[in-house]
Structure formats: C-alpha cells, structure tokens
Design a protein around this motif. Structure first.
Motif, PDB file in Angstrom:
ATOM      1  N   GLY A   4      76.012  46.684  52.349  1.00 15.65           N
ATOM      2  CA  GLY A   4      76.121  47.113  53.742  1.00 15.65           C
ATOM      3  C   GLY A   4      76.203  48.619  53.892  1.00 15.65           C
ATOM      4  N   LYS A   5      76.222  49.326  52.788  1.00 11.81           N
ATOM      5  CA  LYS A   5      76.289  50.787  52.838  1.00 11.81           C
ATOM      6  C   LYS A   5      74.875  51.359  52.816  1.00 11.81           C
ATOM      7  N   PRO A   6      74.478  52.121  53.812  1.00 14.33           N
ATOM      8  CA  PRO A   6      73.107  52.645  53.830  1.00 14.33           C
ATOM      9  C   PRO A   6      72.896  53.696  52.743  1.00 14.33           C
ATOM     10  N   ARG A   7      71.678  53.750  52.247  1.00 14.57           N
ATOM     11  CA  ARG A   7      71.325  54.781  51.272  1.00 14.57           C
ATOM     12  C   ARG A   7      70.579  55.888  52.013  1.00 14.57           C
ATOM     13  N   PHE A   8      71.307  56.960  52.258  1.00 15.96           N
ATOM     14  CA  PHE A   8      70.698  58.075  52.985  1.00 15.96           C
ATOM     15  C   PHE A   8      69.675  58.776  52.105  1.00 15.96           C
ATOM     16  N   LYS A   9      68.583  59.116  52.723  1.00 21.96           N
ATOM     17  CA  LYS A   9      67.524  59.831  51.996  1.00 21.96           C
ATOM     18  C   LYS A   9      67.422  61.263  52.480  1.00 21.96           C
ATOM     19  N   ASP A  10      67.377  61.437  53.792  1.00 24.37           N
ATOM     20  CA  ASP A  10      67.137  62.775  54.349  1.00 24.37           C
ATOM     21  C   ASP A  10      68.353  63.376  55.040  1.00 24.37           C
ATOM     22  N   TYR A  11      69.362  62.565  55.311  1.00 27.91           N
ATOM     23  CA  TYR A  11      70.549  63.050  56.019  1.00 27.91           C
ATOM     24  C   TYR A  11      70.158  63.847  57.268  1.00 27.91           C
ATOM     25  N   ASN A  12      69.254  63.288  58.045  1.00 29.57           N
ATOM     26  CA  ASN A  12      68.771  63.982  59.237  1.00 29.57           C
ATOM     27  C   ASN A  12      69.259  63.278  60.500  1.00 29.57           C
ATOM     28  N   ARG A  13      68.791  63.778  61.668  1.00 30.35           N
ATOM     29  CA  ARG A  13      69.262  63.212  62.932  1.00 30.35           C
ATOM     30  C   ARG A  13      68.848  61.748  63.068  1.00 30.35           C
ATOM     31  N   GLN A  14      67.645  61.416  62.620  1.00 33.63           N
ATOM     32  CA  GLN A  14      67.192  60.036  62.738  1.00 33.63           C
ATOM     33  C   GLN A  14      68.149  59.093  62.016  1.00 33.63           C
ATOM     34  N   GLU A  15      68.571  59.489  60.812  1.00 30.79           N
ATOM     35  CA  GLU A  15      69.513  58.652  60.074  1.00 30.79           C
ATOM     36  C   GLU A  15      70.903  58.700  60.708  1.00 30.79           C
TER      37      GLU A  15
END
Length: 410
Positions: A4-15
């Motif tokens: 359930g923990k998301p894997r952030f890729k870009d750490y941007n506004r969309q995420e």
C-alpha cells in the motif's frame, strides 16, 4: 505496491496530488517527500491546497523545518509556513515611502527608516520584512551595545568546574545563519539605532556591506559568516534622538535613508476611522467627537492650531492613538473598569499612552506648551475629561523647574 506504500519516481506535483493521502498521513513520509522533491509546485500543492499540518506538537516542527530549509520550496510557500501566526495588517505608510523602501531592499541596499515618533517605523519595518523575507528577527539597540552585539563574541562558560569558550553570534550574524539555513531572504531589524554609538558599533558592519567576501564572524564549526543579499537589514531611527545631518557620514553612504514623515490629512483620517470604528456600537462614546479630539490634539502638537497660533510643539505621528482606542475598548466594555465613566476613561488613556511619550523628549518650554494644549482641549471637548493629562504635564514642568533650579533665587 502490495504494502500500500506508493513507490515515488519523480516526487513531483502529479505524484503529490495522486498520493497526497499517503504523504499527509505521517511525518516520515511527508518530510521524505518534501526533502526529495525538485518540483516547487509539489510543495506548494501540499501547503496551499492540502493544508499540510505543521502545527502538530513535536512532529509538526519536523515538517515545518523540512519546508523552510528546502532549496526547492518557493519563498512565498516558506512565508506561508513561517508567517502563519503573524498578522500586521495592510501597509498604510505613504505610497512613496513604501516604494522607496521596497526598491532599496530589492537591490540589496540596507535601509534606515527615520522620522518623528508615532509614524509607525517599527511597524512598517516588520511589514517590509514579512513581505520580502521568510521571516525576521528584531533587536533594539541600547547605549551599552558594542560591535559584538552586531557581529558576535566569544564568551567564557563554566561547565563541571572547567572554563570553556563559546561563540555567540550577534544579531546580524544570527540573521546570516537563518538566511543560510533557509536558503532564502531573512530580515534583521535593528530598532532605535541612535540609542547606540553608531560609528563605534556599526564599524565591522560597514566593511561587510561594502565587501561581501569579508567574514564578520565564525560560528562554532568555524564557518565564515558573510553578509549577502539574502540578509535584508532594516533599521529604525527616531528623529527626536538625532537629525540626519548629525549622523556619521559612514551610515548615510551605505544605507538607503527612507523618511517616514507625518501622514497627510486623508491618510490620518483613515487610520483614526479604522481604530475608532473598532470600539463598536456598545461603547458609549461619541465616535465623531473622539475623532475630532484626535484631530485637534494631533494638529495642535504638530501645527499649533490650539497653541496660541504657534508653529507647533513637536513632530508627532498618528500611530500612538491606536493605543487610546484599544484602552477604551477594553476599559469601557460591559463589565470593564471604566464602564459608565467613558469621559474619565478618555482622559486616563491620554495620560497613560499619549502625554508621557510627548513629555519624554520635551524641553521645559515644550512641556509648558503641552500643559496649555491639554487645557485648551479640555475646554473645547467638554464630553471628555482631560484633567489627568493636564496634571501630568504640570507635574513634569514643576519637576523640570526644580531640576534646573528655576525660581530658587526669587
């Protein structure tokens, strides 16, 4: 993703938008996201649109620190976080004053706000700081100040019977540390600079203003602290202490000198209307008549309209009158100590907040003029009992005469 923990890729506004529920559910994930993002709009979204909680005792300070120390967060977002408990209202100084002060700070010039008492110099300094910087620190100069109060000093401390020497940053050095920590503008306000020996105290600062490579202090780790454009230096000076012509040329060459003179009639009337209006309908005071009293008092001090045609007693700004209205609002409200004695309360407010500030810097002739002025106002405004202010001025005159020996040989 099974945990359930998301894997952030870009750490941007969309995420930030997609996973905001997870990001905001705990301190660790919030600070991790803020520390790793390179997208300023991601932090703006979390602060301004999702209202990330930075006031949680203990844990909230970690989030706050992550935002303020971020190299990515826009200064406007940092201001939102740092200044969330500050409310100084709208800037009300003359437009030219505002423009000159803001421009000087924008081009990296330290400024001195000078003018007579009651023109709102310190208040405006804080407003300037909050508009142009993350936040500010403020120190008031004293006659005992030395250059160490500006730059810093090495002080002995005893621990377990042993003497250790600790570096203590001065007010400007502390501002440099804040600007370095937050990677953005920090304001240092030095209030009432003429209380100190400017030419002696500001010496090291003059060098730092002209040469940004010149270290003014070293911190505990030995890091060089140098003055840079991220540090906005704002000073205030009361004109009753000294005139601009009497200042050391060194400061007038290095600082932008911005004068706060008396407000024009319309600006002053607007201030009085705002403050008196806050009394509300439940305070049994004729607000129009109180406004007239403020006007007549102010004009008599500055222009002499109630002082036998003289040219005025001294320069005195309008900002002091807000203390009168605040006193009246509290003292005359339902259950207040002056409920039903509004006439008396007005005189006591003047004797508590206005007259002492005038008498503090007045010469004997001016003290006598003030006594006459209050007596004239007391006759003109029968709805208000200004006897306390009259008596205060008369006692001050008597004390001054004794000090000078007036009448000793009569």
């Amino acid at each position: 993703m099974s945990s359930g923990k998301p894997r952030f890729k870009d750490y941007n506004r969309q995420e930030a938008e997609e996973y905001s529920g997870f990001i905001l559910s705990g301190v660790a994930q919030a600070t991790e996201f803020i520390n790793k993002t390179d997208d300023p709009e991601a932090i703006r979204y979390l602060v301004e649109e999702r209202n990330i909680d930075i006031d949680v005792p203990g844990s909230g300070t970690e989030i706050e620190k992550a935002i303020l120390t971020s190299k990515t967060a826009p200064i406007s977002v940092k201001q939102t976080v740092a200044q969330r408990n500050d409310d100084l209202g709208d800037i009300r100084v003359p437009e030219t004053v505002r423009k000159n002060a803001e421009t000087a700070l924008a081009v990296g010039k330290p400024i001195v706000l000078y003018g007579p008492t009651g023109t709102g110099k310190t208040y405006f300094a804080k407003q300037l700081a909050l508009k142009s910087c993350i936040n500010y620190s403020i120190s008031t100069a004293t006659p005992s100040w030395t250059p160490a109060d500006i730059t810093g000093s090495i002080q002995p401390e005893t621990e377990d019977g042993e003497i250790q020497y600790v570096r203590q940053a001065g007010c400007v050095s502390q501002g440099i540390q804040k600007a370095n920590e937050y990677h953005d503008n920090w304001a240092v306000i030095i209030d009432e600079i003429t209380r100190a020996d400017i030419s002696q105290v500001f010496g090291p600062l003059y060098t730092a203003i002209e040469d940004h490579d010149q270290a003014i202090f070293r911190d505990e780790e030995g890091n060089r602290l140098t003055l840079n454009d991220d540090v906005k230096l704002i000073c205030t000076m009361n004109m009753s202490d000294r005139t601009v012509n009497e200042l050391d040329n060194a400061i007038t060459r290095r600082f932008a000198m911005v004068e706060l003179s008396r407000y024009d009639d319309e600006q002053r009337a607007g201030l009085f209307d705002d403050w008196i209006g806050e009394l509300g309908p439940d305070i049994d005071i004729d607000q129009d008549r109180l406004h007239d009293l403020f006007d007549s008092h102010h004009e008599g001090i500055n222009s002499g309209t109630t002082t036998n045609g003289e040219s005025g007693i001294m320069e005195f700004g309008p900002m002091h009158y807000v203390d009168v209205t605040r006193f009246l609002k509290s003292a005359c409200e339902d259950g207040g100590p002056y409920e039903g004695e509004e006439s008396v309360a007005v005189g006591q407010a003047f004797a508590t907040y206005i007259a002492p500030r005038l008498l503090n810097s007045a010469s004997l002739p001016q003290i006598n003029q003030l006594a006459t002025h209050y007596a004239t106002l007391d006759d003109q405004f029968e709805a208000f009992d200004l006897t306390p202010a009259i008596n205060l001025a008369n006692r001050e005159a008597e004390a001054e005469e004794r000090e000078m020996g007036v009448g000793a040989y009569e």
